[in-house]
Scaffold this motif. Structure first.
Motif, PDB file in Angstrom:
ATOM      1  N   ARG A  70       0.884  -1.176   0.000  1.00 46.87           N
ATOM      2  CA  ARG A  70       0.000   0.000   0.000  1.00 46.87           C
ATOM      3  C   ARG A  70       0.914   1.216   0.000  1.00 46.87           C
ATOM      4  O   ARG A  70       1.797   1.319   0.853  1.00 46.87           O
ATOM      5  CB  ARG A  70      -0.915   0.009   1.232  1.00 46.87           C
ATOM      6  N   ALA A 135     -23.184  -6.403  -3.295  1.00 46.46           N
ATOM      7  CA  ALA A 135     -23.528  -5.374  -2.315  1.00 46.46           C
ATOM      8  C   ALA A 135     -22.376  -5.181  -1.331  1.00 46.46           C
ATOM      9  O   ALA A 135     -21.758  -6.150  -0.893  1.00 46.46           O
ATOM     10  CB  ALA A 135     -24.786  -5.799  -1.563  1.00 46.46           C
ATOM     11  N   CYS A 136     -22.130  -3.939  -0.975  1.00 45.48           N
ATOM     12  CA  CYS A 136     -21.085  -3.644   0.017  1.00 45.48           C
ATOM     13  C   CYS A 136     -21.390  -4.343   1.345  1.00 45.48           C
ATOM     14  O   CYS A 136     -20.488  -4.785   2.058  1.00 45.48           O
ATOM     15  CB  CYS A 136     -20.974  -2.147   0.270  1.00 45.48           C
TER      16      CYS A 136
HETATM   17  C1  HEC Z   1     -16.056  -9.243  -1.131  1.00 45.93           C
HETATM   18  C2  HEC Z   1     -15.940  -8.410   0.058  1.00 45.93           C
HETATM   19  C3  HEC Z   1     -16.076  -6.909  -0.129  1.00 45.93           C
HETATM   20  C4  HEC Z   1     -17.115  -6.214  -0.733  1.00 45.93           C
HETATM   21  C5  HEC Z   1     -18.365  -6.774  -1.413  1.00 45.93           C
HETATM   22  C6  HEC Z   1     -16.798  -4.797  -0.550  1.00 45.93           C
HETATM   23  N1  HEC Z   1     -15.628  -4.665   0.131  1.00 45.93           N
HETATM   24 FE1  HEC Z   1     -14.709  -2.886   0.607  1.00 45.93          FE
HETATM   25  N2  HEC Z   1     -13.149  -3.913   1.419  1.00 45.93           N
HETATM   26  C7  HEC Z   1     -13.038  -5.291   1.513  1.00 45.93           C
HETATM   27  C8  HEC Z   1     -11.785  -5.646   2.134  1.00 45.93           C
HETATM   28  C9  HEC Z   1     -11.275  -7.060   2.407  1.00 45.93           C
HETATM   29  C10 HEC Z   1     -11.123  -4.421   2.408  1.00 45.93           C
HETATM   30  C11 HEC Z   1      -9.739  -4.246   3.070  1.00 45.93           C
HETATM   31  C12 HEC Z   1      -8.656  -4.465   2.070  1.00 45.93           C
HETATM   32  C13 HEC Z   1      -7.264  -4.325   2.672  1.00 45.93           C
HETATM   33  O1  HEC Z   1      -6.784  -5.303   3.229  1.00 45.93           O
HETATM   34  O2  HEC Z   1      -6.701  -3.239   2.597  1.00 45.93           O
HETATM   35  C14 HEC Z   1     -12.008  -3.355   1.958  1.00 45.93           C
HETATM   36  C15 HEC Z   1     -11.706  -2.005   2.056  1.00 45.93           C
HETATM   37  C16 HEC Z   1     -12.576  -0.983   1.717  1.00 45.93           C
HETATM   38  C17 HEC Z   1     -12.316   0.425   1.908  1.00 45.93           C
HETATM   39  C18 HEC Z   1     -11.064   1.032   2.519  1.00 45.93           C
HETATM   40  C19 HEC Z   1     -11.244   1.191   4.017  1.00 45.93           C
HETATM   41  C20 HEC Z   1     -10.137   1.931   4.691  1.00 45.93           C
HETATM   42  O3  HEC Z   1     -10.225   2.114   5.927  1.00 45.93           O
HETATM   43  O4  HEC Z   1      -9.185   2.336   4.043  1.00 45.93           O
HETATM   44  C21 HEC Z   1     -13.419   1.101   1.463  1.00 45.93           C
HETATM   45  C22 HEC Z   1     -13.628   2.591   1.470  1.00 45.93           C
HETATM   46  C23 HEC Z   1     -14.366   0.110   0.985  1.00 45.93           C
HETATM   47  N3  HEC Z   1     -13.831  -1.152   1.142  1.00 45.93           N
HETATM   48  C24 HEC Z   1     -15.616   0.413   0.465  1.00 45.93           C
HETATM   49  C25 HEC Z   1     -16.484  -0.521  -0.104  1.00 45.93           C
HETATM   50  C26 HEC Z   1     -17.707  -0.181  -0.791  1.00 45.93           C
HETATM   51  C27 HEC Z   1     -18.262   1.241  -0.929  1.00 45.93           C
HETATM   52  C28 HEC Z   1     -18.249  -1.338  -1.244  1.00 45.93           C
HETATM   53  C29 HEC Z   1     -19.471  -1.529  -2.123  1.00 45.93           C
HETATM   54  C30 HEC Z   1     -19.436  -0.802  -3.403  1.00 45.93           C
HETATM   55  C31 HEC Z   1     -17.364  -2.414  -0.814  1.00 45.93           C
HETATM   56  N4  HEC Z   1     -16.295  -1.872  -0.129  1.00 45.93           N
HETATM   57  C32 HEC Z   1     -17.593  -3.771  -1.033  1.00 45.93           C
HETATM   58  C33 HEC Z   1     -13.985  -6.204   1.099  1.00 45.93           C
HETATM   59  C34 HEC Z   1     -15.157  -5.921   0.412  1.00 45.93           C
END
Ligand code: HEC
Ligand code: HEC
Length: 204
Positions: A70, A135-136
């Motif tokens: 990162r 979906a998130c």
């Molecule tokens: C399949 C699982 C999954 C889905 C579905 C998902 N995420 Fe994530 N998201 C993650 C993971 C795992 C991380 C952490 C990644 C890492 O290790 O840095 C993350 C990280 C993030 C971060 C960064 C958080 C930070 O503190 O920096 C954001 C913002 C985010 N997601 C937004 C979303 C949004 C908005 C959606 C829907 C559009 C979404 N995510 C859908 C798994 C998911």
């Protein structure tokens, strides 16, 4: 459920962690209560809130900053300057704080409107089958509280920080999620959707 090794945080001492977060200067930007500090604690802030974040997620991010998985010059320097033992304590300290609380709403601000940002609400809760967007909520959970070992807390995180991260996932400058899952998810999002999602999630 078995957690992947990178997500299983070593236990730390939150009391020692409070002290170390102070002497290692983490609190200068992330706030004594993990709420993001000063400039960061306003609409323009891009410093992440850490209070209430899963310790394993904090540990992983620091490891990723260190290794360059990162990319962020300043956080790389901070991450390289602390030992793994300090990191475990500091992560344990932030984890004991209330979940990403702390952006005090201006007295004049209206209460968050449950019906606001309909497009973001829909994406968050249902995704978009037409674009194969999951979906998130499937990973980040109800209210953006995250799921230990799966995905971080995002509900209540700073709006500008969220917006920046979503743009970074979309353009690939952040690419440290397992299997590139967040890059695939953000790829089809429009600018308007990113802005709207950031606002909606920050108000959870
Ligand atoms: C399949 C699982 C999954 C889905 C579905 C998902 N995420 Fe994530 N998201 C993650 C993971 C795992 C991380 C952490 C990644 C890492 O290790 O840095 C993350 C990280 C993030 C971060 C960064 C958080 C930070 O503190 O920096 C954001 C913002 C985010 N997601 C937004 C979303 C949004 C908005 C959606 C829907 C559009 C979404 N995510 C859908 C798994 C998911
Ligand atoms: C001068 C300000 C500053 C200091 C001091 C600082 N940080 Fe950061 N930190 C940032 C910024 C800015 C980001 C967002 C980086 C990005 O946009 O990817 C960040 C991001 C992070 C993240 C990722 C958060 C997330 O949600 O993904 C963690 C974890 C973190 N910092 C921990 C620490 C720790 C631990 C210390 C002390 C050793 C520290 N920081 C010191 C500015 C700072």
């Amino acid at each position: 459920m078995m957690l992947p090794p990178a997500l299983a945080a070593p236990p730390g001492d939150p009391v020692a962690g409070r002290e170390k977060a102070d002497t290692e200067r983490c609190l200068e930007c992330h706030g004594a209560a993990g709420e993001g500090q000063g400039f960061s604690n306003g609409a323009d802030g891009k410093f992440a809130k850490l209070g209430g974040q899963y310790p394993a997620y904090i540990v992983k991010q620091i490891q990723d900053f260190r290794s360059g998985k990162r990319k962020h010059e300043f956080m790389k320097m901070m991450a390289t300057g602390i030992s793994d033992a300090d990191l475990a304590d500091i992560a344990a300290y932030f984890a004991t704080l209330p979940a990403l609380a702390g952006t005090p709403r201006a007295a004049s601000a209206t209460a968050p409107d449950a019906m606001a940002h309909p497009a973001a609400r829909q994406l968050y809760a249902q995704g978009d089958p037409a674009r194969k967007l999951p979906a998130c909520i499937a990973c980040h959970g109800e209210g953006g509280k995250g799921v230990a070992g799966v995905a971080p807390v995002i509900g209540g995180q700073g709006q500008r920080y969220l917006e920046q991260q979503l743009q970074d996932w979309r353009n690939g400058s952040r690419n440290n999620s397992a299997g590139g899952v967040m890059n695939q998810l953000a790829a089809p999002l429009t600018d308007a959707e990113i802005e709207s999602l950031a606002r909606y999630v920050s108000e959870m």
